[in-house]
Scaffold this active site. Structure first.
Site, PDB file in Angstrom:
ATOM      1  N   HIS A 233       0.874  -1.185   0.000  1.00  0.00           N
ATOM      2  CA  HIS A 233       0.000   0.000   0.000  1.00  0.00           C
ATOM      3  C   HIS A 233       0.908   1.230   0.000  1.00  0.00           C
ATOM      4  O   HIS A 233       1.734   1.397  -0.905  1.00  0.00           O
ATOM      5  CB  HIS A 233      -0.934  -0.107   1.216  1.00  0.00           C
ATOM      6  CG  HIS A 233      -2.075   0.848   1.259  1.00  0.00           C
ATOM      7  ND1 HIS A 233      -2.438   1.651   0.210  1.00  0.00           N
ATOM      8  CD2 HIS A 233      -2.961   1.146   2.271  1.00  0.00           C
ATOM      9  CE1 HIS A 233      -3.490   2.384   0.558  1.00  0.00           C
ATOM     10  NE2 HIS A 233      -3.816   2.106   1.808  1.00  0.00           N
ATOM     11  N   HIS A 272      -1.946  -2.006  -9.769  1.00  0.00           N
ATOM     12  CA  HIS A 272      -2.977  -1.427  -8.915  1.00  0.00           C
ATOM     13  C   HIS A 272      -4.206  -2.318  -8.953  1.00  0.00           C
ATOM     14  O   HIS A 272      -4.524  -2.885  -9.990  1.00  0.00           O
ATOM     15  CB  HIS A 272      -3.350  -0.016  -9.389  1.00  0.00           C
ATOM     16  CG  HIS A 272      -4.017   0.784  -8.325  1.00  0.00           C
ATOM     17  ND1 HIS A 272      -5.361   0.694  -8.077  1.00  0.00           N
ATOM     18  CD2 HIS A 272      -3.512   1.661  -7.428  1.00  0.00           C
ATOM     19  CE1 HIS A 272      -5.658   1.501  -7.069  1.00  0.00           C
ATOM     20  NE2 HIS A 272      -4.558   2.090  -6.657  1.00  0.00           N
ATOM     21  N   ASP A 326       2.577   5.831  -6.214  1.00  0.00           N
ATOM     22  CA  ASP A 326       3.829   5.759  -5.448  1.00  0.00           C
ATOM     23  C   ASP A 326       5.073   5.857  -6.325  1.00  0.00           C
ATOM     24  O   ASP A 326       6.146   6.181  -5.825  1.00  0.00           O
ATOM     25  CB  ASP A 326       3.890   4.442  -4.657  1.00  0.00           C
ATOM     26  CG  ASP A 326       2.995   4.491  -3.435  1.00  0.00           C
ATOM     27  OD1 ASP A 326       2.944   5.556  -2.803  1.00  0.00           O
ATOM     28  OD2 ASP A 326       2.346   3.481  -3.125  1.00  0.00           O
TER      29      ASP A 326
HETATM   30  N1  ACO Z   1       5.387  -6.028 -10.529  1.00  0.00           N
HETATM   31  C1  ACO Z   1       5.360  -7.201 -11.177  1.00  0.00           C
HETATM   32  N2  ACO Z   1       4.267  -7.963 -11.290  1.00  0.00           N
HETATM   33  C2  ACO Z   1       3.133  -7.502 -10.751  1.00  0.00           C
HETATM   34  C3  ACO Z   1       3.086  -6.270 -10.083  1.00  0.00           C
HETATM   35  C4  ACO Z   1       4.270  -5.529  -9.970  1.00  0.00           C
HETATM   36  N3  ACO Z   1       4.297  -4.368  -9.314  1.00  0.00           N
HETATM   37  N4  ACO Z   1       1.842  -6.067  -9.639  1.00  0.00           N
HETATM   38  C5  ACO Z   1       1.121  -7.124 -10.016  1.00  0.00           C
HETATM   39  N5  ACO Z   1       1.907  -8.012 -10.688  1.00  0.00           N
HETATM   40  C6  ACO Z   1       1.505  -9.304 -11.229  1.00  0.00           C
HETATM   41  C7  ACO Z   1       1.506 -10.328 -10.090  1.00  0.00           C
HETATM   42  O1  ACO Z   1       2.759 -10.959  -9.951  1.00  0.00           O
HETATM   43  C8  ACO Z   1       0.421 -11.274 -10.546  1.00  0.00           C
HETATM   44  O2  ACO Z   1       0.963 -12.142 -11.531  1.00  0.00           O
HETATM   45  P1  ACO Z   1       0.439 -13.685 -11.651  1.00  0.00           P
HETATM   46  O3  ACO Z   1      -1.003 -13.562 -12.036  1.00  0.00           O
HETATM   47  O4  ACO Z   1       1.328 -14.233 -12.692  1.00  0.00           O
HETATM   48  O5  ACO Z   1       0.643 -14.294 -10.303  1.00  0.00           O
HETATM   49  C9  ACO Z   1      -0.587 -10.366 -11.231  1.00  0.00           C
HETATM   50  O6  ACO Z   1       0.159  -9.227 -11.665  1.00  0.00           O
HETATM   51  C10 ACO Z   1      -1.687  -9.902 -10.322  1.00  0.00           C
HETATM   52  O7  ACO Z   1      -1.096  -9.371  -9.136  1.00  0.00           O
HETATM   53  P2  ACO Z   1      -1.814  -9.304  -7.760  1.00  0.00           P
HETATM   54  O8  ACO Z   1      -0.816  -8.897  -6.727  1.00  0.00           O
HETATM   55  O9  ACO Z   1      -2.606 -10.535  -7.490  1.00  0.00           O
HETATM   56  O10 ACO Z   1      -2.862  -8.176  -8.070  1.00  0.00           O
HETATM   57  P3  ACO Z   1      -3.535  -7.238  -7.043  1.00  0.00           P
HETATM   58  O11 ACO Z   1      -4.687  -6.613  -7.668  1.00  0.00           O
HETATM   59  O12 ACO Z   1      -3.767  -7.954  -5.759  1.00  0.00           O
HETATM   60  O13 ACO Z   1      -2.319  -6.215  -6.822  1.00  0.00           O
HETATM   61  C11 ACO Z   1      -0.999  -4.572  -5.902  1.00  0.00           C
HETATM   62  C12 ACO Z   1      -2.345  -4.896  -6.547  1.00  0.00           C
HETATM   63  C13 ACO Z   1      -0.934  -5.198  -4.508  1.00  0.00           C
HETATM   64  C14 ACO Z   1      -0.899  -3.064  -5.782  1.00  0.00           C
HETATM   65  C15 ACO Z   1       0.162  -5.130  -6.776  1.00  0.00           C
HETATM   66  O14 ACO Z   1       0.106  -4.586  -8.069  1.00  0.00           O
HETATM   67  C16 ACO Z   1       1.526  -4.868  -6.136  1.00  0.00           C
HETATM   68  O15 ACO Z   1       1.929  -5.613  -5.238  1.00  0.00           O
HETATM   69  N6  ACO Z   1       2.247  -3.794  -6.581  1.00  0.00           N
HETATM   70  C17 ACO Z   1       3.520  -3.442  -6.008  1.00  0.00           C
HETATM   71  C18 ACO Z   1       3.317  -2.669  -4.693  1.00  0.00           C
HETATM   72  C19 ACO Z   1       2.765  -1.272  -4.939  1.00  0.00           C
HETATM   73  O16 ACO Z   1       3.245  -0.524  -5.775  1.00  0.00           O
HETATM   74  N7  ACO Z   1       1.763  -0.917  -4.109  1.00  0.00           N
HETATM   75  C20 ACO Z   1       1.167   0.427  -4.165  1.00  0.00           C
HETATM   76  C21 ACO Z   1      -0.223   0.359  -4.717  1.00  0.00           C
HETATM   77  S1  ACO Z   1      -0.921   1.962  -4.816  1.00  0.00           S
HETATM   78  C22 ACO Z   1      -1.287   2.349  -3.250  1.00  0.00           C
HETATM   79  O17 ACO Z   1      -1.617   1.533  -2.440  1.00  0.00           O
HETATM   80  C23 ACO Z   1      -1.131   3.712  -2.826  1.00  0.00           C
END
Ligand code: ACO
Length: 389
Positions: A233, A272, A326
């Site tokens: 987050h 996201h 971010d």
């Molecule tokens: N880098 C690489 N791969 C990613 C990323 C990333 N930043 N984000 C998602 N993916 C991939 C995952 O590995 C997953 O792949 P798979 O289907 O092969 O397993 C797929 O995309 C789906 O990812 P999830 O984490 O299940 O998707 P979710 O909707 O839960 O994720 C989240 C949202 C938690 C923000 C995710 O994109 C992430 O962890 N990002 C990095 C952390 C980040 O930047 N957080 C800030 C968010 S904005 C905020 O809160 C202010």
């Protein structure tokens, strides 16, 4: 991303649910609308681009809390009330001086806010007046707490607020001890506007769940800070800076990012739950990062960020993974001269307005949040005496 999961419980019943509650409607709200497919964000009907261009953090906060853009008089009075509550109570500041100066800054912020609740005599009253009063006090004092945390970490005396300065300019002043130029103050002001609200994200939902028990505002905000801290987050902005430092230089970007993607590591600042295109806030922050790189003559972090964006678009853009808020806020905060440790606390300085608006909205038509889960554990185990285990 909505990931539906099917499970069969021990009684043979089939259940389907959405992991991480993605796409689940928890209640109604009039505060924020996000169109994740088109990359649109609006606060109470007004596009984020307009607010970033024309509003101030103080005005946007009033708008979020009370639902209407303030008149000149209302804004003036609101700003006056905020200024009145900027100082940290002396007893709280004394305790802060005893806190470990190497503790995580978000944990310190969380603890200080919880502590401040002890000095709020009517914090179990939920009238609009009491609640909005407490929310305004928290909006007012957050920058002072964050700046004091940073100063104490550096072994310096906290700087008292300067009421001739705006909310954003005063934050820079209290962190650095120097009054910022107008451009730096405006950039931070825009950052605060952009981070102020974002619908039912984890920390906002946390604040609504907690206040739905009719506990006090300080408990709800303390819990929200804990939630915002996490690297998935608000903590991601610090993760972005760690990533940039780990990569080191422009030439290494391609190799490091591709290697991370191959090993399925997450790239901080990308992806996201709602946006499947470029986060509109990232678009605005990218322009500020570019301008600050030009002004400071330090191109490295902006150039590396743009390169990462380009590679990610090529490699995973078709999966809807783009920069989120971010990503560019990390380099912007770096150019503004903030230490890494207060990147996420600065996010909280802004998001307290959104949390406050949601807490007030939740209390207006409260119903306790109490969802359920599918039980997959045993159902007919015998209790075994401790002597037989
Ligand atoms: N880098 C690489 N791969 C990613 C990323 C990333 N930043 N984000 C998602 N993916 C991939 C995952 O590995 C997953 O792949 P798979 O289907 O092969 O397993 C797929 O995309 C789906 O990812 P999830 O984490 O299940 O998707 P979710 O909707 O839960 O994720 C989240 C949202 C938690 C923000 C995710 O994109 C992430 O962890 N990002 C990095 C952390 C980040 O930047 N957080 C800030 C968010 S904005 C905020 O809160 C202010």
């Amino acid at each position: 991303m909505v990931k539906k999961r099917e499970v069969i419980d021990k009684s043979g019943n089939k259940h389907s649910f959405s992991e991480g509650m993605a796409g689940v409607i928890a209640t109604t709200s009039e505060i924020c609308f996000i169109n994740g497919a088109e990359g649109k964000l609006i606060y109470r009907g007004v596009p984020i681009e307009d607010l970033a261009e024309k509003s101030t953090f103080e005005e946007t906060s009033y708008f979020l809390l009370y639902g209407e853009l303030p008149t000149q008089k209302e804004l003036h009075e609101f700003e006056k009330r905020l200024k009145k509550h900027r100082a940290i109570p002396a007893t709280v500041l004394d305790v802060m001086k005893q806190m470990p100066d190497d503790a995580n800054t978000m944990q310190t912020l969380r603890t200080v806010v919880s502590l401040m609740g002890l000095y709020e005599p009517k914090n179990d009253e939920h009238s609009v007046k009491e609640t909005s009063g407490e929310v305004e006090k928290l909006i007012a004092v957050f920058p002072t707490i964050v700046a004091a945390i940073q100063r104490l970490r550096e072994g310096k005396e906290p700087v008292a607020p300067d009421n001739s300065l705006s909310h954003a300019a005063n934050l820079i002043y209290m962190v650095t001890g120097e009054k910022p130029d107008d451009y730096a103050a405006r950039v931070l002001d825009v950052c605060l506007i952009l981070h102020a609200e974002h619908g039912f994200n984890a920390s906002t939902f946390t604040s609504r769940v907690v206040i739905s028990t009719l506990t006090d505002v300080y408990s709800a905000v303390t819990a929200a800070i804990g939630s915002l801290r996490g690297p998935l987050h608000g903590g991601a902005n610090e993760g972005v800076m760690h990533l940039l430092d780990e990569i080191g230089d422009l030439e290494s970007v391609e190799k490091v990012i591709k290697n991370k993607l191959e090993t399925k590591a997450k790239i901080m600042g990308f992806g996201h739950r709602v946006y499947k295109v470029l986060d509109p806030r990232a678009k605005i922050l990218s322009q500020y990062s570019k301008r600050l790189a030009e002004i400071t003559g330090k191109q490295k972090y902006y150039a590396m960020s743009k390169k990462i964006e380009e590679i990610m678009k090529r490699e995973v853009g078709d999966r809807g993974i783009y920069p989120n808020v971010d990503f560019f806020s990390a380099s912007v905060y770096h150019y503004l001269g903030f230490s890494l440790e207060i990147y996420t606390p600065i996010f909280a300085v802004s998001r307290i307005s959104g949390w406050g608006a949601h807490i007030m909205e939740q209390l207006r038509e409260n119903r306790l949040f109490r969802p359920t889960s599918v039980y997959l554990g045993d159902i007919d185990r015998k209790y075994m005496a401790i002597s037989d285990r």
